[in-house]
Design a protein around this motif. Structure first.
Motif, PDB file in Angstrom:
ATOM      1  N   PHE A 120       0.829  -1.203   0.000  1.00  0.00           N
ATOM      2  CA  PHE A 120       0.000   0.000   0.000  1.00  0.00           C
ATOM      3  C   PHE A 120       0.868   1.260   0.000  1.00  0.00           C
ATOM      4  O   PHE A 120       0.557   2.240  -0.677  1.00  0.00           O
ATOM      5  CB  PHE A 120      -0.925   0.005   1.221  1.00  0.00           C
ATOM      6  N   THR A 121       1.954   1.224   0.761  1.00  0.00           N
ATOM      7  CA  THR A 121       2.851   2.373   0.793  1.00  0.00           C
ATOM      8  C   THR A 121       3.456   2.621  -0.587  1.00  0.00           C
ATOM      9  O   THR A 121       3.549   3.777  -1.044  1.00  0.00           O
ATOM     10  CB  THR A 121       3.970   2.144   1.830  1.00  0.00           C
ATOM     11  N   ALA A 122       3.853   1.547  -1.259  1.00  0.00           N
ATOM     12  CA  ALA A 122       4.405   1.686  -2.611  1.00  0.00           C
ATOM     13  C   ALA A 122       3.364   2.261  -3.571  1.00  0.00           C
ATOM     14  O   ALA A 122       3.684   3.091  -4.432  1.00  0.00           O
ATOM     15  CB  ALA A 122       4.910   0.333  -3.113  1.00  0.00           C
ATOM     16  N   PHE A 123       2.103   1.845  -3.416  1.00  0.00           N
ATOM     17  CA  PHE A 123       1.038   2.408  -4.262  1.00  0.00           C
ATOM     18  C   PHE A 123       0.898   3.901  -3.993  1.00  0.00           C
ATOM     19  O   PHE A 123       0.798   4.713  -4.928  1.00  0.00           O
ATOM     20  CB  PHE A 123      -0.287   1.688  -4.005  1.00  0.00           C
ATOM     21  N   ALA A 124       0.888   4.280  -2.723  1.00  0.00           N
ATOM     22  CA  ALA A 124       0.753   5.693  -2.367  1.00  0.00           C
ATOM     23  C   ALA A 124       1.944   6.512  -2.850  1.00  0.00           C
ATOM     24  O   ALA A 124       1.819   7.721  -3.069  1.00  0.00           O
ATOM     25  CB  ALA A 124       0.592   5.835  -0.857  1.00  0.00           C
ATOM     26  N   ASN A 125       3.083   5.854  -3.043  1.00  0.00           N
ATOM     27  CA  ASN A 125       4.270   6.543  -3.548  1.00  0.00           C
ATOM     28  C   ASN A 125       4.344   6.556  -5.077  1.00  0.00           C
ATOM     29  O   ASN A 125       5.336   7.000  -5.651  1.00  0.00           O
ATOM     30  CB  ASN A 125       5.533   5.881  -2.992  1.00  0.00           C
ATOM     31  N   GLY A 126       3.290   6.052  -5.730  1.00  0.00           N
ATOM     32  CA  GLY A 126       3.243   6.084  -7.186  1.00  0.00           C
ATOM     33  C   GLY A 126       4.057   5.001  -7.865  1.00  0.00           C
ATOM     34  O   GLY A 126       4.330   5.088  -9.065  1.00  0.00           O
ATOM     35  N   GLU A 127       4.433   3.957  -7.113  1.00  0.00           N
ATOM     36  CA  GLU A 127       5.298   2.909  -7.654  1.00  0.00           C
ATOM     37  C   GLU A 127       4.541   1.660  -8.104  1.00  0.00           C
ATOM     38  O   GLU A 127       5.153   0.717  -8.599  1.00  0.00           O
ATOM     39  CB  GLU A 127       6.328   2.492  -6.594  1.00  0.00           C
ATOM     40  N   VAL A 128       3.212   1.654  -7.932  1.00  0.00           N
ATOM     41  CA  VAL A 128       2.395   0.474  -8.238  1.00  0.00           C
ATOM     42  C   VAL A 128       1.349   0.836  -9.285  1.00  0.00           C
ATOM     43  O   VAL A 128       0.659   1.855  -9.142  1.00  0.00           O
ATOM     44  CB  VAL A 128       1.699  -0.063  -6.960  1.00  0.00           C
ATOM     45  N   GLY A 129       1.215  -0.009 -10.294  1.00  0.00           N
ATOM     46  CA  GLY A 129       0.187   0.215 -11.292  1.00  0.00           C
ATOM     47  C   GLY A 129      -1.179  -0.251 -10.840  1.00  0.00           C
ATOM     48  O   GLY A 129      -2.169   0.476 -10.957  1.00  0.00           O
ATOM     49  N   MET A 130      -1.228  -1.470 -10.282  1.00  0.00           N
ATOM     50  CA  MET A 130      -2.496  -2.071  -9.853  1.00  0.00           C
ATOM     51  C   MET A 130      -2.263  -2.889  -8.592  1.00  0.00           C
ATOM     52  O   MET A 130      -1.188  -3.466  -8.399  1.00  0.00           O
ATOM     53  CB  MET A 130      -3.045  -3.018 -10.929  1.00  0.00           C
ATOM     54  N   GLY A 168      -7.236  -3.413  -3.294  1.00  0.00           N
ATOM     55  CA  GLY A 168      -7.173  -2.500  -2.165  1.00  0.00           C
ATOM     56  C   GLY A 168      -8.473  -2.397  -1.399  1.00  0.00           C
ATOM     57  O   GLY A 168      -9.536  -2.806  -1.880  1.00  0.00           O
ATOM     58  N   HIS A 169      -8.377  -1.852  -0.193  1.00  0.00           N
ATOM     59  CA  HIS A 169      -9.582  -1.553   0.585  1.00  0.00           C
ATOM     60  C   HIS A 169      -9.658  -0.049   0.835  1.00  0.00           C
ATOM     61  O   HIS A 169      -8.728   0.700   0.488  1.00  0.00           O
ATOM     62  CB  HIS A 169      -9.644  -2.388   1.864  1.00  0.00           C
ATOM     63  N   PRO A 170     -10.746   0.444   1.404  1.00  0.00           N
ATOM     64  CA  PRO A 170     -10.981   1.886   1.440  1.00  0.00           C
ATOM     65  C   PRO A 170      -9.876   2.721   2.065  1.00  0.00           C
ATOM     66  O   PRO A 170      -9.657   3.860   1.662  1.00  0.00           O
ATOM     67  CB  PRO A 170     -12.287   2.002   2.229  1.00  0.00           C
ATOM     68  N   SER A 171      -9.177   2.179   3.065  1.00  0.00           N
ATOM     69  CA  SER A 171      -8.147   2.979   3.731  1.00  0.00           C
ATOM     70  C   SER A 171      -7.081   3.480   2.768  1.00  0.00           C
ATOM     71  O   SER A 171      -6.470   4.532   2.986  1.00  0.00           O
ATOM     72  CB  SER A 171      -7.466   2.156   4.831  1.00  0.00           C
ATOM     73  N   LEU A 172      -6.856   2.742   1.699  1.00  0.00           N
ATOM     74  CA  LEU A 172      -5.810   3.119   0.756  1.00  0.00           C
ATOM     75  C   LEU A 172      -6.156   4.412   0.015  1.00  0.00           C
ATOM     76  O   LEU A 172      -5.261   5.132  -0.434  1.00  0.00           O
ATOM     77  CB  LEU A 172      -5.559   1.977  -0.236  1.00  0.00           C
ATOM     78  N   LEU A 173      -7.445   4.709  -0.112  1.00  0.00           N
ATOM     79  CA  LEU A 173      -7.846   5.951  -0.775  1.00  0.00           C
ATOM     80  C   LEU A 173      -7.230   7.162  -0.083  1.00  0.00           C
ATOM     81  O   LEU A 173      -6.670   8.057  -0.718  1.00  0.00           O
ATOM     82  CB  LEU A 173      -9.373   6.093  -0.769  1.00  0.00           C
ATOM     83  N   GLN A 174      -7.340   7.175   1.234  1.00  0.00           N
ATOM     84  CA  GLN A 174      -6.827   8.298   2.012  1.00  0.00           C
ATOM     85  C   GLN A 174      -5.304   8.341   1.951  1.00  0.00           C
ATOM     86  O   GLN A 174      -4.707   9.400   1.765  1.00  0.00           O
ATOM     87  CB  GLN A 174      -7.299   8.164   3.455  1.00  0.00           C
ATOM     88  N   GLN A 175      -4.685   7.182   2.095  1.00  0.00           N
ATOM     89  CA  GLN A 175      -3.224   7.105   2.083  1.00  0.00           C
ATOM     90  C   GLN A 175      -2.666   7.607   0.752  1.00  0.00           C
ATOM     91  O   GLN A 175      -1.695   8.364   0.713  1.00  0.00           O
ATOM     92  CB  GLN A 175      -2.790   5.667   2.350  1.00  0.00           C
ATOM     93  N   ALA A 176      -3.289   7.166  -0.353  1.00  0.00           N
ATOM     94  CA  ALA A 176      -2.828   7.589  -1.682  1.00  0.00           C
ATOM     95  C   ALA A 176      -3.128   9.064  -1.920  1.00  0.00           C
ATOM     96  O   ALA A 176      -2.314   9.794  -2.508  1.00  0.00           O
ATOM     97  CB  ALA A 176      -3.485   6.734  -2.756  1.00  0.00           C
ATOM     98  N   GLY A 177      -4.304   9.502  -1.468  1.00  0.00           N
ATOM     99  CA  GLY A 177      -4.689  10.889  -1.662  1.00  0.00           C
ATOM    100  C   GLY A 177      -3.732  11.869  -1.001  1.00  0.00           C
ATOM    101  O   GLY A 177      -3.463  12.955  -1.535  1.00  0.00           O
ATOM    102  N   LYS A 178      -3.205  11.482   0.166  1.00  0.00           N
ATOM    103  CA  LYS A 178      -2.253  12.356   0.874  1.00  0.00           C
ATOM    104  C   LYS A 178      -0.986  12.577   0.053  1.00  0.00           C
ATOM    105  O   LYS A 178      -0.306  13.583   0.207  1.00  0.00           O
ATOM    106  CB  LYS A 178      -1.889  11.750   2.228  1.00  0.00           C
ATOM    107  N   LYS A 179      -0.659  11.607  -0.811  1.00  0.00           N
ATOM    108  CA  LYS A 179       0.544  11.703  -1.635  1.00  0.00           C
ATOM    109  C   LYS A 179       0.240  12.210  -3.046  1.00  0.00           C
ATOM    110  O   LYS A 179       1.115  12.214  -3.916  1.00  0.00           O
ATOM    111  CB  LYS A 179       1.220  10.328  -1.726  1.00  0.00           C
ATOM    112  N   GLY A 180      -1.034  12.594  -3.281  1.00  0.00           N
ATOM    113  CA  GLY A 180      -1.405  13.131  -4.584  1.00  0.00           C
ATOM    114  C   GLY A 180      -1.605  12.092  -5.672  1.00  0.00           C
ATOM    115  O   GLY A 180      -1.631  12.435  -6.867  1.00  0.00           O
TER     116      GLY A 180
END
Length: 404
Positions: A241-251, A254-266
């Motif tokens: 999930f952290t890698a996704f939030a850092n823009g390093e994952v294509g797909m 996920g579950h809802p919490s990842l929305l917020q985590q990714a959103g914080k990183k743009g």
């Protein structure tokens, strides 16, 4: 020491210290979960003189084992918020829900989740928070590669190859490490019409559908080098999930919490139902985490007072807001469904009533889940044997079930 003191203090009418052991939901590994529960405990103590609440938080990788070891050592917590309850219920260690919760709080639980908390038609597990799972994709990476959201397994493969060609670190992140491999496993089983059990609740872990999907994962996603630099057996959910939030994952799934985590990183997130071989999976995966009260220290009344307080709309919605998860009560769910501020969560709420949950009512499930966590990652490795691995897990599951 706290547990021992708590066990001695309630019977003579003196002060009571309740012990609460709960799972950590902070995706960044911070202390927000501890702060949440400390806040609930402090507010509760202010209204209930003579009852203290001692909070301990453990990582999801450890919390079920930690509680099991406490129970085994004769030092059960008063309250545990963990992943499974049925084995403790079958051993007679838990209060039933109606021995703890007031009737209004019981009646406010979402029915499908409340029913999943039953063993032998008696409720022991109280749903704490819920989520459903969707396939997440990085919108920017997909747009740059000229990709459409995948609708089938072939679509996943095509997109992952295109992302790999563009240098994406994890074209498809596949976390089958110990942290939550049982969830990733179930999502893929459901995508091919399989699952852990059949319609009557018998384990079908080594079914043809399940073997087929893990063969596809081994040969296609892993075999074609589409899952990134960390082997799935070594990749946990949190770093994925952290890698996704850092823009390093294509797909990834996920579950809802990842929305917020990714959103914080743009990172702009796209979401679609998990694809199957020919189209959308027949069922999405739903997850409910569980709250339970242990009998050992004899604090049914105090536990009930605390849980009634914890399940107020204010507290339920605060926790759901904190981690973008789904509330388990009717009133809080209705409030979330009516609030445009939660629009991002509406697809997850809509999927919940028809989703498939873990077989949590089975007393063997906790041990089967641990077995999956330890073994399933090997099935998709370079020398992986999906048939052998799933057969071994299935054999263990059947033996545990027959021993119940």
């Amino acid at each position: 020491m706290t547990v021992a003191l708590a066990g001695c203090s309630g019977s003579d009418g003196g002060d009571v210290t309740l012990t609460l052991v709960a799972a950590d939901y902070d995706p960044e590994g911070g202390d927000s979960t501890k702060r949440y529960w400390d806040g609930v405990a402090e507010a509760f103590e202010a209204e209930n003189k003579g009852i203290k609440v001692d909070v301990t938080i453990h990582d999801w990788k450890d919390v079920d084992r930690e509680v099991a070891e406490m129970v085994e050592a004769g030092k059960a917590p008063d309250i545990a918020q963990i992943g499974a309850y049925a084995d403790y219920a079958a051993d007679g260690k838990l209060y039933s829900v109606d021995e703890m919760l007031s009737i209004p709080v019981q009646a406010n639980m979402l029915a499908p989740l409340a029913e999943a908390g039953e063993v032998g038609r008696v409720s022991y597990g109280i749903p704490f928070v819920a989520s459903t799972r969707l396939l997440f994709y990085n919108q920017k990476l997909f747009t740059q590669a000229g990709l459409e959201p995948p609708k089938t397994w072939d679509g996943i493969e095509t997109a992952a190859k295109a992302l790999k060609a563009r240098g994406v670190k994890y074209p498809f992140a596949l976390p089958l490490g110990n942290e939550e491999a049982q969830a990733e496993t179930m999502m893929w089983m459901l995508s091919n019409g399989g699952g852990y059990t059949d319609s009557v609740g018998t384990y079908t872990i080594d079914s043809e559908q399940n073997v087929q999907v893990f063969g596809w994962l081994r040969d296609t996603l892993v075999g074609e080098g589409l899952t990134g630099p960390v082997a799935p057996a070594e990749l946990d959910r949190k770093p994925a999930f952290t890698a996704f939030a850092n823009g390093e994952v294509g797909m990834l799934n996920g579950h809802p919490s990842l929305l917020q985590q990714a959103g914080k990183k743009g990172v702009k997130v796209g979401m679609v139902p998990l694809p199957g071989p020919k189209g959308k999976a027949r069922s999405s995966m739903g997850v409910a985490d569980w709250m339970m009260g242990f009998k050992q220290n004899g604090h049914a009344s105090e536990i009930g007072k605390f849980l009634d307080f914890a399940y107020s709309d204010e507290n339920v919605l605060k926790f759901a807001d904190e981690y973008d998860l789904l509330p388990v009560t009717v009133s809080a769910s209705e409030a979330m469904s009516a609030d445009p501020a939660h629009k991002d969560l509406w697809p997850f709420l809509a999927a919940l009533p028809e989703s498939t949950l873990y077989p949590v009512g089975k007393t063997s499930w906790a041990k089967v889940s641990e077995s999956v966590k330890k073994q399933i990652g090997t099935a998709v490795g370079p020398n992986g044997d999906p048939t052998g691995t799933l057969t071994a897990i299935g054999r263990e599951a059947s033996a545990m079930e027959n021993a119940e």
